[in-house]
Write a protein that holds these residues in place. Structure first.
Motif, short mmCIF file in Angstrom:
data_model
loop_
_atom_site.label_atom_id
_atom_site.label_comp_id
_atom_site.label_asym_id
_atom_site.label_seq_id
_atom_site.Cartn_x
_atom_site.Cartn_y
_atom_site.Cartn_z
N VAL A 90 32.82 -8.24 16.21
CA VAL A 90 32.87 -9.70 16.23
C VAL A 90 31.58 -10.34 15.72
CG1 VAL A 90 33.05 -11.72 17.73
CG2 VAL A 90 34.68 -9.84 17.98
N PRO A 91 30.40 -9.98 16.26
CA PRO A 91 29.18 -10.61 15.73
C PRO A 91 28.90 -10.27 14.27
CG PRO A 91 28.63 -8.86 17.30
CD PRO A 91 30.09 -9.10 17.41
N ILE A 92 29.19 -9.03 13.86
CA ILE A 92 28.99 -8.65 12.46
C ILE A 92 29.92 -9.45 11.56
CG2 ILE A 92 29.31 -6.77 10.79
CD1 ILE A 92 28.30 -4.87 12.99
N SER A 93 31.16 -9.62 11.99
CA SER A 93 32.13 -10.40 11.22
C SER A 93 31.70 -11.86 11.11
CB SER A 93 33.52 -10.32 11.87
OG SER A 93 33.98 -8.99 11.89
N ALA A 94 31.12 -12.39 12.19
CA ALA A 94 30.68 -13.79 12.19
C ALA A 94 29.61 -14.03 11.14
CB ALA A 94 30.17 -14.17 13.58
N PHE A 95 28.63 -13.15 11.07
CA PHE A 95 27.56 -13.34 10.08
C PHE A 95 28.03 -12.99 8.68
CE2 PHE A 95 24.93 -13.06 13.94
CZ PHE A 95 24.15 -14.19 13.75
N PHE A 96 28.96 -12.04 8.57
CA PHE A 96 29.54 -11.74 7.26
C PHE A 96 30.31 -12.94 6.73
CE2 PHE A 96 33.21 -9.85 4.87
CZ PHE A 96 32.49 -9.53 3.73
N ALA A 97 31.12 -13.55 7.59
CA ALA A 97 31.87 -14.74 7.19
C ALA A 97 30.92 -15.87 6.80
CB ALA A 97 32.79 -15.18 8.33
N SER A 98 29.84 -16.02 7.54
CA SER A 98 28.87 -17.07 7.23
C SER A 98 28.21 -16.83 5.88
CB SER A 98 27.79 -17.13 8.33
OG SER A 98 28.36 -17.42 9.58
N SER A 99 27.85 -15.59 5.60
CA SER A 99 27.20 -15.29 4.33
C SER A 99 28.13 -15.56 3.16
CB SER A 99 26.72 -13.83 4.31
OG SER A 99 27.82 -12.93 4.29
N LEU A 100 29.41 -15.25 3.31
CA LEU A 100 30.39 -15.52 2.26
C LEU A 100 30.59 -17.03 2.08
CD1 LEU A 100 33.15 -12.86 3.00
CD2 LEU A 100 31.26 -12.71 1.38
N TRP A 101 30.69 -17.73 3.17
CA TRP A 101 30.89 -19.19 3.14
C TRP A 101 29.71 -19.86 2.43
CZ3 TRP A 101 30.00 -22.39 8.21
CH2 TRP A 101 30.01 -23.76 7.90
N PHE A 102 28.50 -19.56 2.87
CA PHE A 102 27.32 -20.20 2.28
C PHE A 102 27.14 -19.79 0.81
CE2 PHE A 102 25.49 -19.98 6.81
CZ PHE A 102 26.11 -21.18 7.15
N GLY A 103 27.33 -18.50 0.54
CA GLY A 103 27.13 -18.02 -0.82
C GLY A 103 28.13 -18.60 -1.80
N ASN A 104 29.39 -18.67 -1.42
CA ASN A 104 30.39 -19.24 -2.32
C ASN A 104 30.20 -20.74 -2.51
OD1 ASN A 104 31.84 -17.03 -3.18
ND2 ASN A 104 33.29 -17.09 -1.50
N THR A 105 29.77 -21.42 -1.46
CA THR A 105 29.53 -22.86 -1.58
C THR A 105 28.41 -23.15 -2.57
OG1 THR A 105 30.24 -23.16 0.72
CG2 THR A 105 29.02 -24.97 -0.28
N ALA A 106 27.44 -22.25 -2.66
CA ALA A 106 26.33 -22.44 -3.59
C ALA A 106 26.81 -22.52 -5.03
CB ALA A 106 25.32 -21.30 -3.44
N TYR A 107 27.95 -21.86 -5.35
CA TYR A 107 28.48 -21.90 -6.71
C TYR A 107 28.86 -23.31 -7.15
CZ TYR A 107 28.83 -16.81 -6.94
OH TYR A 107 28.54 -15.47 -6.98
N LEU A 108 29.12 -24.18 -6.20
CA LEU A 108 29.50 -25.55 -6.53
C LEU A 108 28.30 -26.38 -7.00
CD1 LEU A 108 31.85 -26.40 -3.51
CD2 LEU A 108 32.51 -25.63 -5.78
N HIS A 109 27.10 -25.91 -6.72
CA HIS A 109 25.92 -26.75 -6.95
C HIS A 109 24.90 -26.15 -7.91
CE1 HIS A 109 27.29 -29.21 -3.54
NE2 HIS A 109 27.46 -28.09 -2.88
N ILE A 110 24.80 -24.82 -7.99
CA ILE A 110 23.79 -24.20 -8.85
C ILE A 110 24.43 -23.12 -9.72
CG2 ILE A 110 21.81 -24.68 -7.38
CD1 ILE A 110 22.05 -22.00 -6.12
N SER A 111 23.71 -22.72 -10.75
CA SER A 111 24.25 -21.79 -11.74
C SER A 111 24.22 -20.35 -11.23
CB SER A 111 23.44 -21.89 -13.04
OG SER A 111 22.12 -21.41 -12.85
N VAL A 112 25.02 -19.51 -11.88
CA VAL A 112 25.05 -18.08 -11.55
C VAL A 112 23.69 -17.44 -11.80
CG1 VAL A 112 26.04 -15.84 -12.18
CG2 VAL A 112 27.52 -17.84 -11.96
N ALA A 113 23.06 -17.81 -12.90
CA ALA A 113 21.75 -17.25 -13.24
C ALA A 113 20.72 -17.55 -12.16
CB ALA A 113 21.29 -17.80 -14.60
#
Length: 369
Positions: free
Chosen positions: A84-107
């Protein structure tokens, strides 16, 4: 003997090539899907939930229906205290990381990912799995300076996207440290299929909470296009990346994996400027990233040297290749060689009972899926 070694080496390079192609493809594909300028599906949590739902469903079929992989012994206590705790931080990392694609470039995202060793080292010291050292601290300082220089040179710098990406990096770092602290102590080893079976559904549930608050209203009031084949192929690529990572871990060592990760980063940075013309790279970007990369390379060298100093002398390369060829690894939960964990997009938990600190270092990937 020579033919056997050549065949094994060829397969290893093929697996590395597949990993680089899939990892780069998933990142570029996600950027294309999420970007308002292209496919225009600006719902990163929804996209991540699609990935988790698809991966969990496939893992369920492989374990419970087709019985290709045997399930591990998972008690309720281990699930609550570890998964459960590992999944929580994994989900958070995916959420934050994917959201970054909306604002900054891949490079620029790839350049920010150079902070991963810094985040991992800080989290390891905080959690007590590593000690603060002057040599490592100097490397971390070098990496940080490089990232700051690269950020200063970013033409389309966006504070929101940068904060999301950095938050995703630290969430992933904490997830990696927790993986060692919690699962290694329990003696639990998961392969890609069993990890998806347990991690993906739990991450899906965690993601549903911010999805309900942040994205559900937008889905109701806006016209969101949904193409089944686009999302199916996108989720399939993410799933395939999991298995390619497992193949790479089983065939190579820490140094080879890190070289492949650096090569993939440079390829991604170059490809992103071609596929997404708005992604402009400046000279200051390159200088800053080069400085950060020097720190990462030095950090990896120190950690690999530390591990070698604490381990017995291993077989020579030909002997090791021969042993690997004779002992074909199956997906029954056996640990990858050398305790190396390759962390990449959509790779929730590929862990080893001999997990070392070098295995917790991000190889130029973010956790964005």
């Amino acid at each position: 003997m020579a033919k056997m070694i050549n065949k094994t080496l060829v397969l290893t390079y093929i697996y590395l090539l597949i990993y680089i192609i899939l990892s780069s493809g998933v990142i570029l594909y996600n950027k294309w899907v999420l970007s308002p300028k292209y496919f225009n599906f600006p719902l990163p949590i929804t996209l991540t939930m699609i990935h988790m739902g698809f991966s969990g469903f496939v893992a369920f079929l492989l374990i419970r229906v087709f019985k290709v992989v045997a399930p591990v012994k998972m008690t309720f206590e281990i699930y609550i205290t570890c998964v459960v705790p590992i999944s929580a931080f994994f989900a958070s990392s995916l959420w934050f990381g994917n959201t970054a694609y909306l604002h900054i470039s891949v490079a620029f995202i790839q350049m920010l990912k150079a902070l991963m060793p810094v985040a991992t080292f800080i989290m390891a010291v905080v959690c007590g799995t590593d000690k603060a050292r002057c040599d490592v601290f100097m490397n971390m300082l070098l990496v940080s300076v490089g990232v700051v220089v690269s950020s200063y040179g970013e033409i389309n710098f966006n504070i929101i996207g940068t904060v999301y990406q950095v938050m995703g990096i630290f969430a992933e770092a904490l997830r990696l440290v927790l993986t060692q602290v919690l699962l290694q102590k329990k003696g639990l080893t998961l392969n890609p299929v069993t990890s998806l079976y347990y991690i993906a559904p739990c991450s899906f549930v965690f993601l549903s909470l911010p999805w309900y608050v942040l994205e559900k209203p937008n889905i109701e009031v806006s016209q969101i296009q949904f193409n089944f084949w686009i999302f199916f192929s996108n989720a399939l690529c993410a799933l395939a990346l999991n298995f390619s990572i497992f193949l790479v871990i089983g065939r190579t060592g820490a140094v080879t994996i890190r070289v492949a990760g650096v090569l993939k980063d440079w390829i991604l940075i170059a490809l992103s400027t071609v596929i997404f013309p708005e992604s402009t790279i400046t000279g200051l970007n390159i200088i800053g990233y080069a400085i950060a990369l020097c720190g990462v390379v030095m950090y990896n060298y120190i950690k690999i040297k530390d591990v070698k100093a604490t381990q017995p002398i291993t077989d020579s390369l030909p002997d090791r290749i021969t042993k690997d060829w004779k002992e074909k690894r199956s997906s029954d939960g056996e640990s990858p060689r050398g305790g190396v964990e390759l962390n990449d997009e959509e790779a929730p938990l590929i862990t080893s009972s001999r997990l070392s600190h070098i295995g917790r270092t991000q190889l130029g990937t973010h956790t964005a899926v």
